[in-house]
Design a protein around this motif. Structure first.
Motif, PDB file in Angstrom:
ATOM      1  N   THR A 620       0.837  -1.352   0.017  1.00 51.86           N
ATOM      2  CA  THR A 620       0.034   0.157   0.084  1.00 51.86           C
ATOM      3  C   THR A 620       0.807   1.195   0.016  1.00 51.86           C
ATOM      4  O   THR A 620       0.379   2.229  -0.069  1.00 51.86           O
ATOM      5  CB  THR A 620      -0.715  -0.059   1.192  1.00 51.86           C
ATOM      6  OG1 THR A 620      -0.199   0.057   2.444  1.00 51.86           O
ATOM      7  CG2 THR A 620      -1.841  -1.189   1.493  1.00 51.86           C
ATOM      8  N   ALA A 621       2.045   1.102  -0.111  1.00 51.09           N
ATOM      9  CA  ALA A 621       2.936   2.270   0.260  1.00 51.09           C
ATOM     10  C   ALA A 621       3.113   3.077  -1.027  1.00 51.09           C
ATOM     11  O   ALA A 621       3.012   2.721  -2.378  1.00 51.09           O
ATOM     12  CB  ALA A 621       4.605   1.792   0.687  1.00 51.09           C
ATOM     13  N   THR A 622       3.487   4.362  -1.167  1.00 48.77           N
ATOM     14  CA  THR A 622       3.730   5.367  -2.486  1.00 48.77           C
ATOM     15  C   THR A 622       5.249   5.186  -2.588  1.00 48.77           C
ATOM     16  O   THR A 622       5.967   5.469  -1.776  1.00 48.77           O
ATOM     17  CB  THR A 622       3.097   6.621  -2.036  1.00 48.77           C
ATOM     18  OG1 THR A 622       1.871   6.689  -1.642  1.00 48.77           O
ATOM     19  CG2 THR A 622       3.587   7.724  -3.272  1.00 48.77           C
ATOM     20  N   TYR A 623       5.754   5.053  -3.716  1.00 53.99           N
ATOM     21  CA  TYR A 623       7.116   4.746  -4.235  1.00 53.99           C
ATOM     22  C   TYR A 623       7.486   6.147  -4.644  1.00 53.99           C
ATOM     23  O   TYR A 623       6.904   6.628  -5.614  1.00 53.99           O
ATOM     24  CB  TYR A 623       7.217   3.544  -4.945  1.00 53.99           C
ATOM     25  CG  TYR A 623       7.267   2.256  -4.304  1.00 53.99           C
ATOM     26  CD1 TYR A 623       8.119   1.479  -3.978  1.00 53.99           C
ATOM     27  CD2 TYR A 623       5.955   1.679  -3.984  1.00 53.99           C
ATOM     28  CE1 TYR A 623       8.111   0.249  -3.459  1.00 53.99           C
ATOM     29  CE2 TYR A 623       5.523   0.643  -3.414  1.00 53.99           C
ATOM     30  CZ  TYR A 623       6.782  -0.223  -2.990  1.00 53.99           C
ATOM     31  OH  TYR A 623       6.703  -1.479  -2.519  1.00 53.99           O
ATOM     32  N   HIS A 624       8.805   6.509  -4.255  1.00 52.72           N
ATOM     33  CA  HIS A 624       9.385   7.724  -4.883  1.00 52.72           C
ATOM     34  C   HIS A 624      10.845   7.137  -5.588  1.00 52.72           C
ATOM     35  O   HIS A 624      11.551   6.453  -4.671  1.00 52.72           O
ATOM     36  CB  HIS A 624       9.713   8.690  -3.897  1.00 52.72           C
ATOM     37  CG  HIS A 624       8.240   9.050  -3.406  1.00 52.72           C
ATOM     38  ND1 HIS A 624       7.642  10.388  -3.958  1.00 52.72           N
ATOM     39  CD2 HIS A 624       7.403   8.745  -2.424  1.00 52.72           C
ATOM     40  CE1 HIS A 624       6.601  10.635  -3.414  1.00 52.72           C
ATOM     41  NE2 HIS A 624       6.437   9.623  -2.283  1.00 52.72           N
ATOM     42  N   LEU A 625      11.242   7.561  -6.579  1.00 50.63           N
ATOM     43  CA  LEU A 625      12.409   7.332  -7.176  1.00 50.63           C
ATOM     44  C   LEU A 625      13.225   8.771  -7.124  1.00 50.63           C
ATOM     45  O   LEU A 625      12.887   9.754  -7.468  1.00 50.63           O
ATOM     46  CB  LEU A 625      12.310   6.849  -8.532  1.00 50.63           C
ATOM     47  CG  LEU A 625      13.776   6.783  -9.466  1.00 50.63           C
ATOM     48  CD1 LEU A 625      14.505   5.612  -8.959  1.00 50.63           C
ATOM     49  CD2 LEU A 625      13.416   6.430 -11.103  1.00 50.63           C
ATOM     50  N   TYR A 694       9.589  -1.289  -9.624  1.00 47.41           N
ATOM     51  CA  TYR A 694       8.318  -0.519  -8.656  1.00 47.41           C
ATOM     52  C   TYR A 694       7.492   0.070  -9.065  1.00 47.41           C
ATOM     53  O   TYR A 694       7.809   0.860 -10.164  1.00 47.41           O
ATOM     54  CB  TYR A 694       9.561   0.165  -7.599  1.00 47.41           C
ATOM     55  CG  TYR A 694      10.580  -0.553  -6.889  1.00 47.41           C
ATOM     56  CD1 TYR A 694      10.399  -1.625  -5.814  1.00 47.41           C
ATOM     57  CD2 TYR A 694      11.877  -0.548  -7.468  1.00 47.41           C
ATOM     58  CE1 TYR A 694      11.625  -2.271  -5.376  1.00 47.41           C
ATOM     59  CE2 TYR A 694      12.909  -1.022  -6.959  1.00 47.41           C
ATOM     60  CZ  TYR A 694      12.789  -1.892  -5.975  1.00 47.41           C
ATOM     61  OH  TYR A 694      13.826  -2.714  -5.561  1.00 47.41           O
ATOM     62  N   PRO A 695       6.234   0.190  -8.532  1.00 51.66           N
ATOM     63  CA  PRO A 695       5.085   1.253  -8.762  1.00 51.66           C
ATOM     64  C   PRO A 695       5.426   2.601  -8.562  1.00 51.66           C
ATOM     65  O   PRO A 695       5.029   3.087  -7.572  1.00 51.66           O
ATOM     66  CB  PRO A 695       3.939   0.616  -8.188  1.00 51.66           C
ATOM     67  CG  PRO A 695       4.613   0.033  -6.809  1.00 51.66           C
ATOM     68  CD  PRO A 695       5.907  -0.515  -7.356  1.00 51.66           C
ATOM     69  N   ILE A 696       6.583   3.160  -9.273  1.00 53.06           N
ATOM     70  CA  ILE A 696       7.049   4.481  -9.164  1.00 53.06           C
ATOM     71  C   ILE A 696       6.043   5.461  -9.321  1.00 53.06           C
ATOM     72  O   ILE A 696       5.122   5.754 -10.286  1.00 53.06           O
ATOM     73  CB  ILE A 696       8.025   4.826  -9.863  1.00 53.06           C
ATOM     74  CG1 ILE A 696       9.101   3.783  -9.852  1.00 53.06           C
ATOM     75  CG2 ILE A 696       8.523   6.457  -9.487  1.00 53.06           C
ATOM     76  CD1 ILE A 696       9.985   3.801  -8.489  1.00 53.06           C
ATOM     77  N   ASP A 697       5.544   6.328  -8.134  1.00 52.06           N
ATOM     78  CA  ASP A 697       4.695   7.467  -8.145  1.00 52.06           C
ATOM     79  C   ASP A 697       5.224   8.957  -8.693  1.00 52.06           C
ATOM     80  O   ASP A 697       4.584   9.609  -9.476  1.00 52.06           O
ATOM     81  CB  ASP A 697       3.943   7.640  -6.869  1.00 52.06           C
ATOM     82  CG  ASP A 697       2.658   8.940  -6.718  1.00 52.06           C
ATOM     83  OD1 ASP A 697       1.701   8.443  -7.470  1.00 52.06           O
ATOM     84  OD2 ASP A 697       3.237   9.959  -6.186  1.00 52.06           O
TER      85      ASP A 697
END
Length: 869
Positions: A620-625, A694-697
């Protein structure tokens, strides 16, 4: 079937025995000698100057050996003479002919030692008479040829020239030994076993006939026989008043006291010579063998029997000796079990086949006994393995030579250490070649190609030298703290030159010292050993590593000691004040390449990627690159750094008094961190690959000379990615950027947990799966960024760290990542702080300043039954 009798042949004669074990014991041979002889069964075995053969029965008139009982009944010297000569070597006929020609004596009844003495005396006398013009050598005999024959004869019969020319009787030797003890009590450790037995025998007879010896002591005090020589040691005044003889009771007690004292010396010598004793249990044998080095060091290295300058060993020396022994014997340290030997069952009930270790690494402060242990380990290794080839290397050759010279002293009969060592191993004498400032060699019938020990600088090539063991003592100097090129060259020279000289299957390395920099040779080998332990040997280097730091000014308690007998906390504090350099204290005494004060962040918080709560969090986390591009876009500049962080709510469920308690905190998990050389195109492609993993946001890019803007434009134009945030550095240095986000990273006090967590890894169990009860360690993929943060002051690069700090800063600024709001924080926000109670002040002080420096330097486990001794 083995024949019942053993024929034992020596240079001085032949003796027959039915009790081979007792014979080997009384001759001070190795404990395993009897076993080796029996195992051979056919053919002769030659060990320590003796040759052995099995026979059905001894011939008529042969000398029969009677085992020595506990009370010292039979003297060793009494069986050294026999009229039955063994098969003669080739030079015997020449020696016989020369003696008959020059002296006319009948050689048929002479023993080999008597022939040696006779010929040696004849050569000496003939040389003197010839020099004075009073005689000439017989026709056909030249002095040089006679000397060569004599030396060859001595070697063939294993005759020690010095001992052979010792014409003293057994009583004379005992008398001289007693006089030597009276003059210098410390010489008692150097007296040969047979002489000590003779003195004990004399003491026992004095004890049994105290009245008779009371009368004899009253007399002239003559030392004409063995027993009166032994009586000289008695603490009794032979000149009593009124003409009365000494009290027999006093004589009896003194004799008993001296006999017990001498027996204790013989026992200590036996324990110093042999790794273990018969009849020991498994645990006793492990303890005895692993501390053999310390017993040997205590016996050979001590000044005298009464001196206070005897080695005072502490638990640190026991642990170090045990590590050296375990590495050489391929033992394992198993959680909940302790030390497991090859062939034993591990904690899963499976047969343990043994671990192959590179060697041992020991880090402890200066003057704590590292080099002394190395010196005596070298000497004991040569004593037990006279064909071993070793090298001791140091940053400077002169320092390595000091170690070698100290080892040479232990084979020199002119030194007390040498006499004590030769008392234990009489055959280990220095040769007349290969003994100088840089090489050491002992006599051996089958000498190795290279010396037993060589001393050199780490910078020497070492070409052509085959090594069975390599000692690196204080390889890293203080200059490695600042000289990057020299530091790297040193590692290359050691690994590429010296390590390649090791040969065979049983070689090993012993490294001692302390680290100066977190990328120097000592620290790199230590971290590689940790990595091997964490990965079960899949990565890193298998070494028995031991790190033993003392405390510093901020330790709890301050300046805690690891060898309090020699360096108590007060002494350490004085040394710290004298040194007046926190960095040097951390490196030399705390065995750490960086001080706690220099650390911006002392400890990171880890997470277990295999735990259920973390798996749920990542769903459920929000991913950042976050990306820190290279200064140049053509791949020739610095490395680019890439970090992926997952932000969300971490839920923890606990139970208290039967009630379910749910806590929730907003955190960021670092799931990926790397750095590499890349062009602008390659870095862009890597970012796209991350979006597939990763589901990068959102992507965050630092602006560097326009490259950040160009990458953002390329992502939007060519790939349709518009959620890209550009970040500026605001001309702040790397330290300022790390310090700005340090409160989110610091986990020194778990009661104030960090908000940013880094991936950890638990050690594998016996089946190769992560052990849920194992200690959580930093994941190998996070090791670089971990070192960047924790060891910031001495690292270089920091590319992945720059990407991480810009991401953490952005998450804090936009409110996705907030600090903890305790009561004090809320009061500050409301402007309602008027004063603080003592309790709150104390709590705040502890939270900010009272961090305990990590003192536990080991990563291996010991079970409760393996507490060092």
């Amino acid at each position: 079937m083995t024949k019942p009798w053993t024929k034992c042949t020596h240079a001085s004669g032949v003796v027959y025995t039915k009790n081979l074990s007792a014979f080997c014991r009384d001759k001070q041979l190795d404990k395993s000698t009897a076993y080796k002889i029996r195992k051979a069964e056919t053919g002769k075995r030659s060990l320590h100057g003796w040759s052995f053969d099995f026979v059905d029965s001894p011939p008529d008139g042969a000398k029969i050996y009677e085992p020595q009982d506990e009370d010292g009944g039979v003297s060793f010297a009494s069986v050294m003479h026999s009229a039955v000569p063994p098969d003669p070597p080739k030079d015997t006929n020449t020696v016989d002919a020369v003696i008959q020609e020059m002296s006319g004596k009948n050689v048929s009844e002479m023993t080999p030692i008597e022939k040696y003495r006779e010929l040696s005396t004849l050569i000496m006398n003939m040389s003197l008479e010839t020099a004075m013009g009073k005689a000439d050598y017989p026709v056909g005999f030249k002095p040089k040829d006679l000397t060569a024959v004599l030396e060859s004869y001595a070697k063939a019969w294993n005759i020690d020239p010095k001992k052979a020319m010792d014409m003293r009787t057994e009583a004379d030797k005992i008398s001289d030994a007693c006089e030597m003890i009276l003059k210098d009590s410390g010489r008692i450790w150097e007296i040969e076993h047979p002489v000590l037995l003779g003195i004990v025998d004399g003491m026992q007879k004095i004890e049994q006939h105290a009245e008779d010896y009371a009368r004899r002591l009253k007399g002239s005090g003559t030392r004409a026989d063995t027993l009166m020589s032994a009586a000289d040691l008695l603490e009794v005044d032979p000149t009593q008043s009124q003409g009365e003889p000494p009290n027999p009771k006093v004589i009896r007690e003194a004799a008993r006291r001296w006999a017990n004292r001498l027996r204790k010396v013989m026992h200590l010598a036996d324990r110093a010579r042999n790794p273990s004793e018969n009849g020991m249990s498994r645990d006793q044998r492990v303890i005895s063998e692993s501390t053999h080095l310390l017993r040997f060091q205590l016996y050979v290295g001590r000044p005298d029997i009464e001196s206070a300058l005897v080695y005072q060993f502490s638990h640190i020396h026991i642990r170090a000796a045990m590590r050296i022994w375990m590495a050489r014997n391929r033992c394992a340290i198993v959680p909940g079990v302790g030390i497991v030997l090859p062939g034993e069952k591990d904690n899963m009930g499976r047969k343990f086949l043994g671990e192959r270790y590179l060697g041992t690494l020991i880090m402890m402060p200066p003057r704590h006994g590292k080099t002394d242990m190395v010196i005596h380990d070298i000497v004991l290794s040569i004593d037990l393995q006279p064909r071993i080839q070793m090298a001791v290397i140091h940053d400077k050759e002169s320092e390595a030579s000091k170690v070698l010279r100290a080892a040479q002293n232990c084979f020199d009969p002119k030194t007390s250490q040498g006499r004590r060592n030769l008392r234990l191993f009489p055959d280990r004498v220095l040769t007349d070649y290969d003994n100088n400032m840089t090489t050491l060699r002992v006599y051996n019938d089958d000498p190795p190609r290279n010396p037993n020990l060589m001393a050199a600088s780490v910078w020497v090539s070492g070409q052509g030298n085959n090594l069975d063991r390599l000692y690196g003592d204080d390889l890293v100097p203080q200059s490695d703290m600042t000289e990057d090129n020299t530091r790297e060259r040193r590692k290359i020279r050691f690994s590429g030159t010296w390590m390649t000289r090791l040969q065979g299957k049983e070689w090993d390395v012993v490294l001692t010292g302390y680290p100066r920099h977190n990328q120097d040779l000592m620290w790199e080998y230590y971290t590689q050993a940790q990595l091997a332990d964490e990965t079960g040997g899949a990565e890193g280097m298998k070494m028995m590593a031991l790190r033993l730091p003392v405390g510093g000014p901020k330790s709890n308690p301050p300046f805690h000691a690891i060898w309090p007998e020699m360096y108590p906390p007060s002494e350490l504090r004085a040394k710290y004040n004298q040194l007046n350099d926190a960095s040097l204290w951390a490196a030399n005494y705390m065995c750490s390449p960086i001080t706690s004060d220099q650390r911006i962040v002392e400890r990171l918080r880890l997470y277990d990627p295999d735990s259920d709560d973390i798996k749920q969090f990542l769903k459920t986390a929000t991913y950042h690159l976050s990306v820190d591009p290279a200064a140049k876009g053509d791949g020739t500049g610095d490395k680019a750094g890439v970090v992926v962080g997952a932000v969300g709510s971490l839920v923890d469920v606990d139970f208290e008094n039967g009630r379910e308690i749910i806590t929730e905190e907003t955190v960021m998990l670092i799931v990926y961190a790397d750095e590499f050389y890349a062009t602008q195109t390659q870095l862009t492609e890597h970012m796209l690959a991350m979006t597939g993993k990763y589901p990068i946001d959102t992507a965050h890019i630092e602006q560097v000379t326009g490259l950040g803007s160009a990458m953002a434009e390329a992502l939007e134009t060519h790939y349709g990615i518009s959620r890209v945030v550009l970040h500026g550095t605001a001309n702040k240095g790397k330290a300022a950027r790390l310090r700005a986000v340090a409160p989110m990273l610091e986990h020194a006090d778990p009661s104030i947990p960090a908000k940013v967590l880094f991936m950890g890894k638990r050690p594998n169990d016996a089946d190769g799966n992560p052990d849920p009860d194992g200690t959580l360690m930093i994941h190998p993929s996070m090791k670089r960024i971990h070192d960047y943060i924790v060891n910031f002051a001495v690292m270089s690069g920091y590319h992945s760290l720059d990407a991480a700090t810009q991401l953490i800063k952005q998450m804090v600024q936009q409110g996705d990542l907030t600090v903890h709001e305790g009561g004090f924080t809320r009061e500050l926000k409301k402007g309602q702080v008027r004063s603080l109670s003592r309790q709150k002040l104390a709590r705040l002080e502890r939270a900010l300043n009272d961090y305990d420096s990590p003192q536990e330097g080991e990563y291996a486990w010991f079970g409760p039954a393996n507490n060092y001794v």
